[in-house]
Scaffold this active site. Structure first.
Site, PDB file in Angstrom:
ATOM      1  N   HIS A  36       0.850  -1.194   0.000  1.00  0.00           N
ATOM      2  CA  HIS A  36       0.000   0.000   0.000  1.00  0.00           C
ATOM      3  C   HIS A  36       0.883   1.241   0.000  1.00  0.00           C
ATOM      4  O   HIS A  36       2.092   1.131   0.222  1.00  0.00           O
ATOM      5  CB  HIS A  36      -0.873   0.016   1.266  1.00  0.00           C
ATOM      6  CG  HIS A  36      -0.048   0.205   2.502  1.00  0.00           C
ATOM      7  ND1 HIS A  36       0.627  -0.838   3.100  1.00  0.00           N
ATOM      8  CD2 HIS A  36       0.274   1.316   3.220  1.00  0.00           C
ATOM      9  CE1 HIS A  36       1.306  -0.384   4.139  1.00  0.00           C
ATOM     10  NE2 HIS A  36       1.119   0.932   4.239  1.00  0.00           N
ATOM     11  N   HIS A 120       5.754   6.501  -0.877  1.00  0.00           N
ATOM     12  CA  HIS A 120       6.502   5.281  -1.195  1.00  0.00           C
ATOM     13  C   HIS A 120       5.628   4.067  -0.891  1.00  0.00           C
ATOM     14  O   HIS A 120       4.672   4.166  -0.120  1.00  0.00           O
ATOM     15  CB  HIS A 120       7.782   5.215  -0.350  1.00  0.00           C
ATOM     16  CG  HIS A 120       7.501   5.105   1.112  1.00  0.00           C
ATOM     17  ND1 HIS A 120       7.237   6.214   1.902  1.00  0.00           N
ATOM     18  CD2 HIS A 120       7.397   4.030   1.929  1.00  0.00           C
ATOM     19  CE1 HIS A 120       6.998   5.819   3.141  1.00  0.00           C
ATOM     20  NE2 HIS A 120       7.086   4.499   3.192  1.00  0.00           N
TER      21      HIS A 120
END
Ligand code: ATP
Ligand code: MG
Length: 180
Positions: A36, A120
């Site tokens: 995620h 990220h």
């Protein structure tokens, strides 16, 4: 409940990211279902606060956008490399969305998050990784580039910390407005 706001990804994307795994002794690779992108970590909240947060996130009025995952990096604590991740191509729509989320959460009473947003997707947690292998991984995968991903919603997740891995549960999904 422990909450965070993030992006989830379609299965093909998870598979593509998971296929990067390997070659770094000391890396604990994130399983495909857990991959995620965190937009905002919230932390422990009682249920009634979670409901206020849900309400605050429900009408941000932000558009759908394309996102390209690219580049490999690491986060370190002092001299210790802690995580390995894939980054994102510069993306004003993503930054706008995260800024809107930050504002909405502050309005809902969450203390401000003063850290700079560094989008990220964590690929692995590291524990004493073999330095040469880590460098080789980063260099070997730095040209990684996903196809443009259409981001049409974001998610309020709860996180149950586990010994092996945390379990993330989507508590609410917020559609972004149709592009164009
Ligand atoms: P573990 O901490 O056991 O590795 P996790 O990081 O998978 O588990 P959480 O700690 O609940 O699970 O974190 C959920 C998400 O929020 C992750 O993407 C994590 O990187 C991010 N996160 C956690 N704490 C913070 C924080 N203080 N600031 C910013 N992001 C955070
Ligand atoms: Mg964590």
């Amino acid at each position: 409940m422990r909450l965070f706001v993030g992006l989830d990804f379609p299965w093909e994307t998870r598979q593509m990211l998971a296929s990067l795994a390997g070659g770094v002794p000391g890396a604990r690779w994130v399983s495909p279902e857990n991959l995620h992108l965190t937009l905002r970590f919230i932390g422990e909240m009682p249920l009634h606060r979670a409901e206020e947060i849900d309400h605050a996130l429900a009408s941000l009025g932000q558009p759908s956008f394309l996102l390209v995952l690219t580049g490999i990096g690491t986060f370190a604590k002092g001299a210790h490399e802690m995580s390995l991740w894939v980054g994102v191509e510069r993306n004003p729509a993503l930054e706008k969305l995260q800024a809107k989320i930050e504002t909405a959460l502050q309005r809902a009473g969450c203390p401000p998050d003063r850290r700079r947003f560094t989008p990220h997707v964590t690929l692995a947690r590291l524990r004493d990784p073999a330095p040469a292998k880590l460098v080789a991984f980063v260099q070997g995968h730095n040209l990684f580039r996903s196809p443009p991903l259409m981001i049409e919603h974001f998610v309020l997740f709860s996180s149950q910390l586990g010994k092996e891995a945390s379990v993330y549960t989507p508590e609410a999904t917020y559609p972004l407005l149709a592009a164009g």
